[in-house]
Design a protein around this motif. Structure first.
Motif, mmCIF file in Angstrom:
data_model
loop_
_atom_site.group_PDB
_atom_site.id
_atom_site.type_symbol
_atom_site.label_atom_id
_atom_site.label_comp_id
_atom_site.label_asym_id
_atom_site.label_seq_id
_atom_site.Cartn_x
_atom_site.Cartn_y
_atom_site.Cartn_z
ATOM 1 N N GLY A 107 -1.597 -9.732 12.199
ATOM 2 C CA GLY A 107 -1.156 -8.480 12.815
ATOM 3 C C GLY A 107 -0.129 -7.761 11.959
ATOM 4 O O GLY A 107 -0.223 -6.539 11.755
ATOM 5 N N PHE A 108 0.832 -8.494 11.436
ATOM 6 C CA PHE A 108 1.825 -7.890 10.557
ATOM 7 C C PHE A 108 1.184 -7.366 9.279
ATOM 8 O O PHE A 108 1.501 -6.272 8.818
ATOM 9 C CB PHE A 108 2.941 -8.884 10.217
ATOM 10 N N ARG A 109 0.272 -8.145 8.699
ATOM 11 C CA ARG A 109 -0.431 -7.673 7.504
ATOM 12 C C ARG A 109 -1.221 -6.413 7.803
ATOM 13 O O ARG A 109 -1.270 -5.494 6.983
ATOM 14 C CB ARG A 109 -1.369 -8.757 6.957
ATOM 15 N N GLY A 110 -1.816 -6.345 8.988
ATOM 16 C CA GLY A 110 -2.553 -5.148 9.376
ATOM 17 C C GLY A 110 -1.653 -3.926 9.452
ATOM 18 O O GLY A 110 -2.028 -2.832 9.021
ATOM 19 N N ILE A 111 -0.458 -4.110 9.989
ATOM 20 C CA ILE A 111 0.505 -3.004 10.057
ATOM 21 C C ILE A 111 0.891 -2.558 8.649
ATOM 22 O O ILE A 111 0.924 -1.353 8.356
ATOM 23 C CB ILE A 111 1.750 -3.425 10.865
ATOM 24 N N VAL A 112 1.174 -3.523 7.783
ATOM 25 C CA VAL A 112 1.550 -3.183 6.412
ATOM 26 C C VAL A 112 0.385 -2.488 5.702
ATOM 27 O O VAL A 112 0.570 -1.450 5.058
ATOM 28 C CB VAL A 112 2.026 -4.428 5.631
ATOM 29 N N ASN A 113 -0.816 -3.032 5.838
ATOM 30 C CA ASN A 113 -1.988 -2.409 5.209
ATOM 31 C C ASN A 113 -2.232 -0.998 5.731
ATOM 32 O O ASN A 113 -2.581 -0.101 4.959
ATOM 33 C CB ASN A 113 -3.228 -3.278 5.405
ATOM 34 N N ALA A 114 -2.039 -0.782 7.018
ATOM 35 C CA ALA A 114 -2.200 0.558 7.585
ATOM 36 C C ALA A 114 -1.159 1.508 7.001
ATOM 37 O O ALA A 114 -1.475 2.662 6.680
ATOM 38 C CB ALA A 114 -2.093 0.507 9.109
ATOM 39 N N GLY A 115 0.067 1.018 6.848
ATOM 40 C CA GLY A 115 1.110 1.846 6.243
ATOM 41 C C GLY A 115 0.802 2.197 4.808
ATOM 42 O O GLY A 115 1.068 3.317 4.356
ATOM 43 N N VAL A 116 0.225 1.248 4.076
ATOM 44 C CA VAL A 116 -0.178 1.511 2.692
ATOM 45 C C VAL A 116 -1.289 2.553 2.672
ATOM 46 O O VAL A 116 -1.252 3.523 1.904
ATOM 47 C CB VAL A 116 -0.635 0.207 1.983
ATOM 48 N N ALA A 117 -2.288 2.390 3.537
ATOM 49 C CA ALA A 117 -3.421 3.322 3.587
ATOM 50 C C ALA A 117 -2.972 4.736 3.931
ATOM 51 O O ALA A 117 -3.537 5.712 3.433
ATOM 52 C CB ALA A 117 -4.454 2.836 4.604
ATOM 53 N N GLU A 118 -1.936 4.852 4.753
ATOM 54 C CA GLU A 118 -1.427 6.168 5.141
ATOM 55 C C GLU A 118 -0.421 6.729 4.137
ATOM 56 O O GLU A 118 0.068 7.839 4.300
ATOM 57 C CB GLU A 118 -0.789 6.082 6.527
ATOM 58 N N GLY A 119 -0.095 5.954 3.123
ATOM 59 C CA GLY A 119 0.847 6.410 2.112
ATOM 60 C C GLY A 119 2.309 6.257 2.502
ATOM 61 O O GLY A 119 3.191 6.776 1.827
ATOM 62 N N CYS A 120 2.577 5.535 3.592
ATOM 63 C CA CYS A 120 3.955 5.329 4.053
ATOM 64 C C CYS A 120 4.617 4.142 3.379
ATOM 65 O O CYS A 120 5.843 4.117 3.236
ATOM 66 C CB CYS A 120 3.980 5.120 5.559
ATOM 67 N N PHE A 121 3.817 3.130 3.001
ATOM 68 C CA PHE A 121 4.344 1.918 2.377
ATOM 69 C C PHE A 121 3.740 1.765 0.989
ATOM 70 O O PHE A 121 2.601 2.169 0.742
ATOM 71 C CB PHE A 121 3.986 0.664 3.177
ATOM 72 N N LYS A 122 4.506 1.152 0.102
ATOM 73 C CA LYS A 122 4.008 0.841 -1.236
ATOM 74 C C LYS A 122 4.390 -0.604 -1.521
ATOM 75 O O LYS A 122 5.574 -0.920 -1.664
ATOM 76 C CB LYS A 122 4.628 1.772 -2.267
ATOM 77 N N VAL A 123 3.389 -1.486 -1.546
ATOM 78 C CA VAL A 123 3.630 -2.910 -1.753
ATOM 79 C C VAL A 123 2.631 -3.470 -2.753
ATOM 80 O O VAL A 123 1.515 -2.983 -2.874
ATOM 81 C CB VAL A 123 3.535 -3.707 -0.428
#
Length: 88
Positions: A22-38
């Motif tokens: 679930g946490f990975r999904g949140i991070v991946n969604a943030g990356v896909a939306e351009g909000c996170f860079k990991v």
């Protein structure tokens, strides 16, 4: 975890895998939306989960920081770990 026996150990491991995913999904969604860079959503999700679990080892209601202060500071830590963009 090692001291648990079946079937409880299996159930706990399954629950842990579920919330880690679930946490990975949140991070991946943030990356896909351009909000996170990991570099690694898995590593970032583990680090954020460790932040949350670690509080239980040291937090005290009568401690130096209020619960709200810790929540705000840890939220900032988590967003920085995820490489949150200022606009995101």
């Amino acid at each position: 975890m090692r001291s648990l026996v079946e079937p409880r150990r299996g159930r706990v491991l399954a629950l842990r895998a579920e919330y880690e995913a679930g946490f990975r999904g949140i991070v991946n969604a943030g990356v896909a939306e351009g909000c996170f860079k990991v570099a690694s959503a898995r590593l970032v999700s583990y680090a954020i989960l460790d932040l949350g679990m670690g509080v239980a080892a040291w937090y005290r209601e009568d401690g130096e920081l209020t619960e709200d202060a810790i929540v705000w500071q840890y939220s900032d830590f988590a967003l920085r770990l995820a490489g949150a963009s200022p606009e995101g």
